[in-house]
Design a protein around this motif. Structure first.
Motif, PDB file in Angstrom:
ATOM      1  N   VAL A 159       0.861  -1.175   0.000  1.00  0.00           N
ATOM      2  CA  VAL A 159       0.000   0.000   0.000  1.00  0.00           C
ATOM      3  C   VAL A 159       0.903   1.232   0.000  1.00  0.00           C
ATOM      4  N   THR A 160       0.624   2.170  -0.867  1.00  0.00           N
ATOM      5  CA  THR A 160       1.441   3.356  -0.959  1.00  0.00           C
ATOM      6  C   THR A 160       0.571   4.572  -1.244  1.00  0.00           C
ATOM      7  N   GLN A 161       1.125   5.734  -0.950  1.00  0.00           N
ATOM      8  CA  GLN A 161       0.391   6.953  -1.253  1.00  0.00           C
ATOM      9  C   GLN A 161       0.749   7.455  -2.639  1.00  0.00           C
ATOM     10  N   MET A 162      -0.189   8.091  -3.262  1.00  0.00           N
ATOM     11  CA  MET A 162       0.006   8.662  -4.590  1.00  0.00           C
ATOM     12  C   MET A 162       1.258   9.536  -4.598  1.00  0.00           C
ATOM     13  N   GLY A 163       2.068   9.372  -5.623  1.00  0.00           N
ATOM     14  CA  GLY A 163       3.283  10.160  -5.746  1.00  0.00           C
ATOM     15  C   GLY A 163       4.519   9.493  -5.169  1.00  0.00           C
ATOM     16  N   GLN A 164       4.324   8.452  -4.394  1.00  0.00           N
ATOM     17  CA  GLN A 164       5.456   7.745  -3.808  1.00  0.00           C
ATOM     18  C   GLN A 164       6.056   6.745  -4.795  1.00  0.00           C
ATOM     19  N   GLU A 165       7.299   6.403  -4.558  1.00  0.00           N
ATOM     20  CA  GLU A 165       7.979   5.383  -5.363  1.00  0.00           C
ATOM     21  C   GLU A 165       7.776   4.006  -4.731  1.00  0.00           C
ATOM     22  N   GLN A 176       7.627   6.394 -16.141  1.00  0.00           N
ATOM     23  CA  GLN A 176       7.485   6.211 -14.694  1.00  0.00           C
ATOM     24  C   GLN A 176       7.929   4.815 -14.254  1.00  0.00           C
ATOM     25  N   PHE A 177       8.054   3.919 -15.215  1.00  0.00           N
ATOM     26  CA  PHE A 177       8.405   2.538 -14.909  1.00  0.00           C
ATOM     27  C   PHE A 177       9.866   2.267 -15.275  1.00  0.00           C
ATOM     28  N   SER A 178      10.481   1.401 -14.504  1.00  0.00           N
ATOM     29  CA  SER A 178      11.811   0.915 -14.872  1.00  0.00           C
ATOM     30  C   SER A 178      11.984  -0.490 -14.303  1.00  0.00           C
ATOM     31  N   VAL A 179      12.857  -1.244 -14.927  1.00  0.00           N
ATOM     32  CA  VAL A 179      13.152  -2.597 -14.450  1.00  0.00           C
ATOM     33  C   VAL A 179      14.649  -2.735 -14.296  1.00  0.00           C
ATOM     34  N   GLU A 180      15.006  -3.671 -13.428  1.00  0.00           N
ATOM     35  CA  GLU A 180      16.416  -3.870 -13.148  1.00  0.00           C
ATOM     36  C   GLU A 180      16.645  -5.288 -12.680  1.00  0.00           C
ATOM     37  N   ARG A 181      17.812  -5.805 -13.024  1.00  0.00           N
ATOM     38  CA  ARG A 181      18.223  -7.084 -12.466  1.00  0.00           C
ATOM     39  C   ARG A 181      19.525  -6.779 -11.720  1.00  0.00           C
ATOM     40  N   PRO A 182      19.398  -6.393 -10.459  1.00  0.00           N
ATOM     41  CA  PRO A 182      20.552  -5.869  -9.722  1.00  0.00           C
ATOM     42  C   PRO A 182      21.605  -6.922  -9.400  1.00  0.00           C
ATOM     43  N   ASP A 183      21.200  -8.190  -9.373  1.00  0.00           N
ATOM     44  CA  ASP A 183      22.162  -9.259  -9.106  1.00  0.00           C
ATOM     45  C   ASP A 183      21.723 -10.478  -9.901  1.00  0.00           C
ATOM     46  N   GLY A 184      22.289 -11.611  -9.602  1.00  0.00           N
ATOM     47  CA  GLY A 184      21.985 -12.788 -10.398  1.00  0.00           C
ATOM     48  C   GLY A 184      20.658 -13.445 -10.126  1.00  0.00           C
ATOM     49  N   SER A 185      19.928 -12.929  -9.116  1.00  0.00           N
ATOM     50  CA  SER A 185      18.694 -13.624  -8.781  1.00  0.00           C
ATOM     51  C   SER A 185      17.458 -12.723  -8.789  1.00  0.00           C
ATOM     52  N   ASN A 186      17.586 -11.453  -8.450  1.00  0.00           N
ATOM     53  CA  ASN A 186      16.422 -10.588  -8.328  1.00  0.00           C
ATOM     54  C   ASN A 186      16.102  -9.854  -9.619  1.00  0.00           C
ATOM     55  N   SER A 208       6.638   7.470  -9.445  1.00  0.00           N
ATOM     56  CA  SER A 208       5.662   8.348  -8.816  1.00  0.00           C
ATOM     57  C   SER A 208       4.285   7.745  -9.072  1.00  0.00           C
ATOM     58  N   THR A 209       3.821   6.983  -8.100  1.00  0.00           N
ATOM     59  CA  THR A 209       2.617   6.199  -8.331  1.00  0.00           C
ATOM     60  C   THR A 209       1.379   7.072  -8.483  1.00  0.00           C
ATOM     61  N   LYS A 210       0.464   6.552  -9.320  1.00  0.00           N
ATOM     62  CA  LYS A 210      -0.819   7.196  -9.545  1.00  0.00           C
ATOM     63  C   LYS A 210      -1.918   6.227  -9.090  1.00  0.00           C
TER      64      LYS A 210
END
Lengths: 115, 116
Positions: free
Chosen positions: B12-18, B64-74, B81-83
């Motif tokens: 759960v997040t508030q509008m505008g939060q990451e 507003q969207f991005s993806v990442e594979r920061p290591d070998g598993s995640n 900025s959520t809407k």
């Protein structure tokens, strides 16, 4: 753009009967068509894949047909059970041609099997 | 049987939060995907990822969207900025590439994102 239509939003049948779900698509015929099952609050689970040169595919009580002339796939569950109650999704690959492509889904048909 | 795992199950997040949604795909899979499903709607493709870069993305996957594979598993999905309209179930999926063609997608059980 490619569209997938699953004609019935909901299908109610009696236990033991055969459920038949329909998937129609527009535009070009995909090389592959897949069916998934989705339970409430869960991710889709793969059931069957059928290729464009295959007319029919079976797996236990499940059967899928693929008619590229009609641009239609039918999904059958024989001897249905209450545990078969779920939403069934038709999906096909876009941009297949050397790459894995991405899967686009129909809205699904919610099947309810009553004891 | 190996499975795709997603955390958290509910955010759960508030509008505008990451927000960052996390996924651990099946270990020997090579292609990764994010899909979303707004309540009562169909499962929609967002983005595919292979060899540490985006392969394809849909119209939904804007700046507003991005993806990442920061290591070998995640494998992560970030929404800067959520809407309110980002409220949906987000599914991660992975695929074991074959030379014969598309393999079935293996989906996680999703993260339900609620933007207030």
């Amino acid at each position: 753009s490619q569209k997938i239509e699953q004609n019935s939003e909901a299908l109610n049948i009696q236990e033991g009967k055969t459920a038949t779900l329909t998937c129609n698509y527009t535009n070009y015929s995909p090389a592959y068509l897949q069916w998934y099952r989705q339970d409430p609050g869960r991710g889709p689970v793969f059931l069957l894949l059928i290729r464009e040169n295959e007319k029919e595919k079976r797996k236990e009580r499940l059967k899928v047909t693929f008619d590229t002339t009609l641009k239609q796939s039918l999904f059958h569950i024989t001897a249905s059970q209450p545990a078969d109650s779920a939403t069934y999704l038709c999906a096909l690959f876009m941009n297949y041609g050397g790459s894995q492509g991405n899967l686009i889904f129909g809205k699904g048909t919610k099947l309810s099997v009553k004891p | 049987e190996p499975e795709v795992t997603q955390t958290p199950s509910h955010q759960v997040t508030q509008m505008g939060q990451e927000v960052i949604l996390r996924c651990v795909p099946i270990s020997n899979h090579l292609y990764f995907y994010w899909y979303r499903q707004i309540l009562g709607q169909k499962v929609e493709f967002l983005v595919s990822f292979y060899n540490n870069e985006i392969s394809e993305k849909s119209e939904i996957f804007d700046d507003q969207f991005s993806v990442e594979r920061p290591d070998g598993s995640n494998f992560t999905l970030k929404i800067r900025s959520t809407k309110l309209e980002d409220s949906a179930m987000y599914f991660c999926a992975s695929i074991q590439a074959t030379v014969r063609g598309p393999s079935p997608l293996h989906f996680g059980n999703g993260t339900r994102l609620t933007v207030t």
